[in-house]
Enzyme design. Structure first.
Site, PDB file in Angstrom:
ATOM      1  N   CYS A  84      65.422 -91.710  48.405  1.00 28.15           N
ATOM      2  CA  CYS A  84      64.464 -91.027  49.274  1.00 28.15           C
ATOM      3  C   CYS A  84      64.113 -89.766  48.534  1.00 28.15           C
ATOM      4  O   CYS A  84      64.936 -88.854  48.434  1.00 28.15           O
ATOM      5  CB  CYS A  84      65.044 -90.691  50.647  1.00 28.15           C
ATOM      6  SG  CYS A  84      63.882 -89.688  51.618  1.00 28.15           S
ATOM      7  N   CYS A 124      63.965 -86.547  51.004  1.00 32.39           N
ATOM      8  CA  CYS A 124      65.181 -85.995  51.624  1.00 32.39           C
ATOM      9  C   CYS A 124      66.310 -87.003  51.495  1.00 32.39           C
ATOM     10  O   CYS A 124      66.847 -87.185  50.411  1.00 32.39           O
ATOM     11  CB  CYS A 124      64.916 -85.593  53.067  1.00 32.39           C
ATOM     12  SG  CYS A 124      64.030 -86.812  54.038  1.00 32.39           S
ATOM     13  N   SER A 125      66.662 -87.704  52.550  1.00 33.80           N
ATOM     14  CA  SER A 125      67.826 -88.574  52.456  1.00 33.80           C
ATOM     15  C   SER A 125      67.707 -89.758  53.408  1.00 33.80           C
ATOM     16  O   SER A 125      68.704 -90.210  53.952  1.00 33.80           O
ATOM     17  CB  SER A 125      69.090 -87.773  52.761  1.00 33.80           C
ATOM     18  OG  SER A 125      68.968 -87.198  54.041  1.00 33.80           O
ATOM     19  N   CYS A 126      66.496 -90.271  53.625  1.00 29.62           N
ATOM     20  CA  CYS A 126      66.316 -91.415  54.513  1.00 29.62           C
ATOM     21  C   CYS A 126      67.119 -92.594  53.968  1.00 29.62           C
ATOM     22  O   CYS A 126      67.132 -92.841  52.765  1.00 29.62           O
ATOM     23  CB  CYS A 126      64.839 -91.774  54.624  1.00 29.62           C
ATOM     24  SG  CYS A 126      63.899 -90.449  55.403  1.00 29.62           S
TER      25      CYS A 126
HETATM   26 FE    FE Z   1      64.083 -88.896  53.781  1.00 26.85          FE
END
Ligand code: FE
Length: 199
Positions: free
Chosen positions: A102, A105-107
């Site tokens: 991602c 961010c951190s999906c």
């Molecule tokens: Fe994300």
């Protein structure tokens, strides 16, 4: 919990404010919030994804449904919920290797992999795996042949990806239940392959 945390600090502050408000008003308890976090950290984890992979390896019709509609196919095994509304499964092939990131961010596909490892949230991984995937994969210990095509999938709040790794040679006689423990979290993110013998 938010889908996207592009600006983690303001969001963390908001989350904290909301948590305080909700607990102060007696609407939720701190224990309930801890329980949700613990659920995703401990109960929901890569073992769910591993079961999905093992089923796909042993049931061709399931594999087709999984590649067609990831969310529906994982729901067949009883997995689903937050961060998995639109889940797309990409399959590794002899000449194609998939890896998930991602960049914003951190999906991450929580229902099948639990919470992301810290390196997945690291800005270095997020930017480099797009620019130089082979170099990053090499650092994970995965050396791919030059002729293998590397596909990088950028997750978002809308679409979460999971890799269906290749079934390792030498596992033809193993059952679904024996295969699942071989499937690592990293193989389902695409920074590793599944080995026939996993320590
Ligand atoms: Fe994300």
């Amino acid at each position: 919990m938010s889908d996207h945390d592009h600006a983690p600090d303001p969001l963390a502050i908001r989350a904290e404010a909301l948590e305080k408000l909700l607990t102060d008003q007696g609407l939720v308890t701190a224990e309930a919030i801890e329980g949700v976090i613990r659920h995703y950290a401990e109960d929901v984890g890569p073992m769910n994804g591993a079961r999905v992979v093992a089923r796909a390896w042993t049931d061709p019709a399931y594999r087709e449904r999984l590649l067609e509609n990831g969310r529906e196919a994982i729901a067949e095994l009883g997995f689903g919920g937050a961060q998995g509304e639109r889940l797309v499964v990409v399959e590794n092939e002899p000449q194609v290797h998939n890896v998930v990131v991602c960049t914003l961010c951190s999906c991450y596909p929580w229902p099948v992999l639990g919470l992301p490892p810290s390196w997945y949230k690291d800005p270095a991984y997020r930017s480099r795996v797009v620019r130089e995937p082979r170099a990053v994969l090499r650092e994970f210990g995965l050396e791919l042949p030059d002729e293998t095509e590397v596909r990088v999938w950028d997750s978002s709040a809308e679409i979460r990806y999971m890799v269906l790794p290749q079934r390792p040679v030498g596992t033809e006689s193993l059952s679904e239940a024996d295969l699942a423990p071989l499937v690592s979290r990293d193989a389902m993110i695409g920074v590793a392959q599944v080995e026939a013998n996993r320590e």
